[in-house]
Design a protein around this motif. Structure first.
Motif, PDB file in Angstrom:
ATOM      1  N   LYS A   3      68.565  14.189 -24.117  1.00 25.38           N
ATOM      2  CA  LYS A   3      69.432  14.150 -25.296  1.00 25.38           C
ATOM      3  C   LYS A   3      69.492  12.714 -25.806  1.00 25.38           C
ATOM      4  O   LYS A   3      69.770  11.792 -25.037  1.00 25.38           O
ATOM      5  CB  LYS A   3      70.834  14.608 -24.878  1.00 25.38           C
ATOM      6  CG  LYS A   3      71.885  14.577 -25.961  1.00 25.38           C
ATOM      7  CD  LYS A   3      73.263  14.930 -25.389  1.00 25.38           C
ATOM      8  CE  LYS A   3      73.419  16.413 -25.105  1.00 25.38           C
ATOM      9  NZ  LYS A   3      74.805  16.773 -24.672  1.00 25.38           N
ATOM     10  N   TYR A  39      66.741  21.088 -30.984  1.00 18.98           N
ATOM     11  CA  TYR A  39      67.885  21.315 -31.878  1.00 18.98           C
ATOM     12  C   TYR A  39      68.737  20.058 -31.901  1.00 18.98           C
ATOM     13  O   TYR A  39      68.495  19.124 -31.121  1.00 18.98           O
ATOM     14  CB  TYR A  39      68.717  22.528 -31.463  1.00 18.98           C
ATOM     15  CG  TYR A  39      69.415  22.454 -30.131  1.00 18.98           C
ATOM     16  CD1 TYR A  39      70.716  21.959 -30.029  1.00 18.98           C
ATOM     17  CD2 TYR A  39      68.798  22.879 -28.962  1.00 18.98           C
ATOM     18  CE1 TYR A  39      71.365  21.912 -28.810  1.00 18.98           C
ATOM     19  CE2 TYR A  39      69.439  22.829 -27.736  1.00 18.98           C
ATOM     20  CZ  TYR A  39      70.733  22.338 -27.669  1.00 18.98           C
ATOM     21  OH  TYR A  39      71.369  22.281 -26.455  1.00 18.98           O
ATOM     22  N   TYR A  40      69.698  20.034 -32.802  1.00 17.76           N
ATOM     23  CA  TYR A  40      70.612  18.894 -32.832  1.00 17.76           C
ATOM     24  C   TYR A  40      72.040  19.396 -32.993  1.00 17.76           C
ATOM     25  O   TYR A  40      72.263  20.560 -33.350  1.00 17.76           O
ATOM     26  CB  TYR A  40      70.242  17.909 -33.955  1.00 17.76           C
ATOM     27  CG  TYR A  40      70.339  18.448 -35.364  1.00 17.76           C
ATOM     28  CD1 TYR A  40      69.194  18.857 -36.049  1.00 17.76           C
ATOM     29  CD2 TYR A  40      71.562  18.536 -36.026  1.00 17.76           C
ATOM     30  CE1 TYR A  40      69.269  19.339 -37.351  1.00 17.76           C
ATOM     31  CE2 TYR A  40      71.646  19.014 -37.325  1.00 17.76           C
ATOM     32  CZ  TYR A  40      70.498  19.429 -37.991  1.00 17.76           C
ATOM     33  OH  TYR A  40      70.585  19.911 -39.269  1.00 17.76           O
ATOM     34  N   THR A  41      72.973  18.501 -32.706  1.00 14.48           N
ATOM     35  CA  THR A  41      74.388  18.811 -32.927  1.00 14.48           C
ATOM     36  C   THR A  41      74.992  17.636 -33.698  1.00 14.48           C
ATOM     37  O   THR A  41      74.489  16.508 -33.625  1.00 14.48           O
ATOM     38  CB  THR A  41      75.151  18.993 -31.600  1.00 14.48           C
ATOM     39  OG1 THR A  41      75.286  17.726 -30.954  1.00 14.48           O
ATOM     40  CG2 THR A  41      74.429  19.944 -30.660  1.00 14.48           C
ATOM     41  N   HIS A  62      73.450  14.385 -31.676  1.00 11.70           N
ATOM     42  CA  HIS A  62      72.725  14.467 -30.418  1.00 11.70           C
ATOM     43  C   HIS A  62      71.434  15.223 -30.703  1.00 11.70           C
ATOM     44  O   HIS A  62      71.466  16.342 -31.242  1.00 11.70           O
ATOM     45  CB  HIS A  62      73.560  15.199 -29.362  1.00 11.70           C
ATOM     46  CG  HIS A  62      74.934  14.614 -29.156  1.00 11.70           C
ATOM     47  ND1 HIS A  62      75.167  13.518 -28.362  1.00 11.70           N
ATOM     48  CD2 HIS A  62      76.137  14.958 -29.674  1.00 11.70           C
ATOM     49  CE1 HIS A  62      76.456  13.219 -28.383  1.00 11.70           C
ATOM     50  NE2 HIS A  62      77.067  14.083 -29.180  1.00 11.70           N
ATOM     51  N   SER A  99      69.903  10.325 -22.611  1.00 12.06           N
ATOM     52  CA  SER A  99      70.448  10.903 -21.381  1.00 12.06           C
ATOM     53  C   SER A  99      69.586  12.058 -20.904  1.00 12.06           C
ATOM     54  O   SER A  99      68.915  12.726 -21.687  1.00 12.06           O
ATOM     55  CB  SER A  99      71.875  11.438 -21.623  1.00 12.06           C
ATOM     56  OG  SER A  99      72.739  10.422 -22.087  1.00 12.06           O
ATOM     57  N   GLU A 100      69.651  12.280 -19.601  1.00 11.77           N
ATOM     58  CA  GLU A 100      69.093  13.497 -19.020  1.00 11.77           C
ATOM     59  C   GLU A 100      70.152  14.579 -19.194  1.00 11.77           C
ATOM     60  O   GLU A 100      71.337  14.339 -18.937  1.00 11.77           O
ATOM     61  CB  GLU A 100      68.831  13.247 -17.532  1.00 11.77           C
ATOM     62  CG  GLU A 100      68.410  14.475 -16.767  1.00 11.77           C
ATOM     63  CD  GLU A 100      68.517  14.236 -15.253  1.00 11.77           C
ATOM     64  OE1 GLU A 100      68.304  13.089 -14.809  1.00 11.77           O
ATOM     65  OE2 GLU A 100      68.848  15.189 -14.544  1.00 11.77           O
ATOM     66  N   VAL A 101      69.754  15.751 -19.656  1.00 11.10           N
ATOM     67  CA  VAL A 101      70.705  16.852 -19.799  1.00 11.10           C
ATOM     68  C   VAL A 101      70.831  17.535 -18.433  1.00 11.10           C
ATOM     69  O   VAL A 101      69.912  18.219 -17.987  1.00 11.10           O
ATOM     70  CB  VAL A 101      70.246  17.855 -20.874  1.00 11.10           C
ATOM     71  CG1 VAL A 101      71.209  19.035 -20.942  1.00 11.10           C
ATOM     72  CG2 VAL A 101      70.158  17.163 -22.222  1.00 11.10           C
ATOM     73  N   VAL A 102      71.947  17.327 -17.777  1.00 10.69           N
ATOM     74  CA  VAL A 102      72.175  17.886 -16.439  1.00 10.69           C
ATOM     75  C   VAL A 102      72.642  19.334 -16.571  1.00 10.69           C
ATOM     76  O   VAL A 102      72.168  20.218 -15.861  1.00 10.69           O
ATOM     77  CB  VAL A 102      73.217  17.040 -15.676  1.00 10.69           C
ATOM     78  CG1 VAL A 102      73.543  17.665 -14.322  1.00 10.69           C
ATOM     79  CG2 VAL A 102      72.702  15.608 -15.499  1.00 10.69           C
ATOM     80  N   VAL A 103      73.581  19.562 -17.465  1.00  9.65           N
ATOM     81  CA  VAL A 103      74.018  20.924 -17.803  1.00  9.65           C
ATOM     82  C   VAL A 103      74.012  21.012 -19.323  1.00  9.65           C
ATOM     83  O   VAL A 103      74.704  20.246 -19.996  1.00  9.65           O
ATOM     84  CB  VAL A 103      75.431  21.238 -17.266  1.00  9.65           C
ATOM     85  CG1 VAL A 103      75.910  22.599 -17.764  1.00  9.65           C
ATOM     86  CG2 VAL A 103      75.450  21.225 -15.738  1.00  9.65           C
ATOM     87  N   GLU A 104      73.206  21.923 -19.846  1.00  5.15           N
ATOM     88  CA  GLU A 104      73.095  22.041 -21.299  1.00  5.15           C
ATOM     89  C   GLU A 104      74.253  22.848 -21.871  1.00  5.15           C
ATOM     90  O   GLU A 104      74.812  22.508 -22.917  1.00  5.15           O
ATOM     91  CB  GLU A 104      71.772  22.709 -21.680  1.00  5.15           C
ATOM     92  CG  GLU A 104      71.549  22.796 -23.179  1.00  5.15           C
ATOM     93  CD  GLU A 104      70.292  23.540 -23.551  1.00  5.15           C
ATOM     94  OE1 GLU A 104      69.552  23.964 -22.636  1.00  5.15           O
ATOM     95  OE2 GLU A 104      70.054  23.715 -24.758  1.00  5.15           O
ATOM     96  N   ASN A 105      74.580  23.950 -21.194  1.00  2.00           N
ATOM     97  CA  ASN A 105      75.646  24.826 -21.669  1.00  2.00           C
ATOM     98  C   ASN A 105      76.134  25.641 -20.476  1.00  2.00           C
ATOM     99  O   ASN A 105      75.427  26.527 -20.001  1.00  2.00           O
ATOM    100  CB  ASN A 105      75.108  25.745 -22.772  1.00  2.00           C
ATOM    101  CG  ASN A 105      76.195  26.642 -23.355  1.00  2.00           C
ATOM    102  OD1 ASN A 105      77.095  27.078 -22.637  1.00  2.00           O
ATOM    103  ND2 ASN A 105      76.105  26.917 -24.643  1.00  2.00           N
ATOM    104  N   SER A 106      77.318  25.318 -19.999  1.00  2.00           N
ATOM    105  CA  SER A 106      77.818  25.941 -18.769  1.00  2.00           C
ATOM    106  C   SER A 106      78.054  27.441 -18.917  1.00  2.00           C
ATOM    107  O   SER A 106      78.200  28.142 -17.923  1.00  2.00           O
ATOM    108  CB  SER A 106      79.128  25.270 -18.343  1.00  2.00           C
ATOM    109  OG  SER A 106      80.128  25.492 -19.328  1.00  2.00           O
ATOM    110  N   ALA A 107      78.082  27.924 -20.168  1.00  2.00           N
ATOM    111  CA  ALA A 107      78.383  29.347 -20.383  1.00  2.00           C
ATOM    112  C   ALA A 107      77.145  30.241 -20.341  1.00  2.00           C
ATOM    113  O   ALA A 107      77.251  31.448 -20.474  1.00  2.00           O
ATOM    114  CB  ALA A 107      79.094  29.542 -21.720  1.00  2.00           C
ATOM    115  N   ARG A 109      73.240  30.074 -21.848  1.00  2.00           N
ATOM    116  CA  ARG A 109      72.019  29.548 -22.457  1.00  2.00           C
ATOM    117  C   ARG A 109      71.609  28.197 -21.871  1.00  2.00           C
ATOM    118  O   ARG A 109      72.101  27.155 -22.273  1.00  2.00           O
ATOM    119  CB  ARG A 109      72.279  29.392 -23.951  1.00  2.00           C
ATOM    120  CG  ARG A 109      71.105  29.717 -24.853  1.00  2.00           C
ATOM    121  CD  ARG A 109      71.518  29.440 -26.287  1.00  2.00           C
ATOM    122  NE  ARG A 109      71.892  28.034 -26.422  1.00  2.00           N
ATOM    123  CZ  ARG A 109      71.051  27.070 -26.705  1.00  2.00           C
ATOM    124  NH1 ARG A 109      69.802  27.326 -26.945  1.00  2.00           N
ATOM    125  NH2 ARG A 109      71.470  25.821 -26.817  1.00  2.00           N
TER     126      ARG A 109
END
Lengths: 133, 133
Positions: A3, A39-41, A62, A99-107, A109
């Motif tokens: 990210k 994708y971006y946010t 991001h 950053s390294e994405v450690v958890v992208e989406n805890s729910a 996806r």
């Protein structure tokens, strides 16, 4: 997955056109980076933890890519044009963090990123002129 | 939708246990906030734009909720316990930023947030003791 966070520190006299940022600047980045940009946010600062507006950052975006290399090879060739557009919506110089994405989406996806963790080689080839200025 | 970003500034002598952060601290937050926490993300700092590690922030998490009020009412009652856990993984004091999510995910899932935009009333009730310390 990695990210790239582009964070615009807030300042009392800062200029920031959130509409331009959303409707022109990020779509420009997307059009230049192509499929490498997964994708971006976009975030708009509301407050810090004491309720002071707009918080430490007036806005952030991001950019999500599979690797640092993917980011570099897709953003680098267009860095000058993309960064030249910044003056059209703000006079603030952003902080850029990779950053390294450690958890992208805890729910669900992509809960825990199964993508390759960036290694030393990725970072060694991470040269200043290829990233946001 | 709103995003609470908890950002840990990097420091050469900083202590940060990324495993504890991922396997204990964020799950603790999730268990306390319940359904009000729609999901969270975790980032581990790799580098700044000049390739210096780990970048401005050694780690960040982002907590996604439907509104500032949802965040306050679910986090507030457990703030002391959650914040008391911070010393177990770091000696860094985080910066906390509350943002409006303008674009959640440009690739689809909630491309443009259709949720209610936070208003003055939300922020007026945003008191310091209810957020991360």
């Amino acid at each position: 997955m990695i990210k790239v966070s582009v964070m615009y520190p807030s300042r009392s006299d800062a200029r920031f056109d959130h509409d331009y940022y959303r409707t022109k600047h990020l779509p420009l980045i997307k059009s230049k980076m192509g499929a490498a940009l997964r994708y971006y946010t976009i975030d708009k600062g509301l407050a810090d933890r004491d309720g002071r507006r707009p918080g430490a950052f007036v806005a952030m975006c991001h950019l999500l890519c599979d690797s640092v290399g993917e980011y570099q090879s897709s953003f680098g060739p267009h860095a000058k044009e993309i960064n030249g557009d910044i003056r059209n919506f703000t006079d603030v110089t952003p902080i850029v963090q990779i950053s390294e994405v450690v958890v992208e989406n805890s729910a669900g996806r992509g809960t825990e990123s199964l993508h390759r963790i960036p290694n030393d080689r990725d970072l060694a080839s991470h040269t200043p002129d290829q990233v946001v200025r």
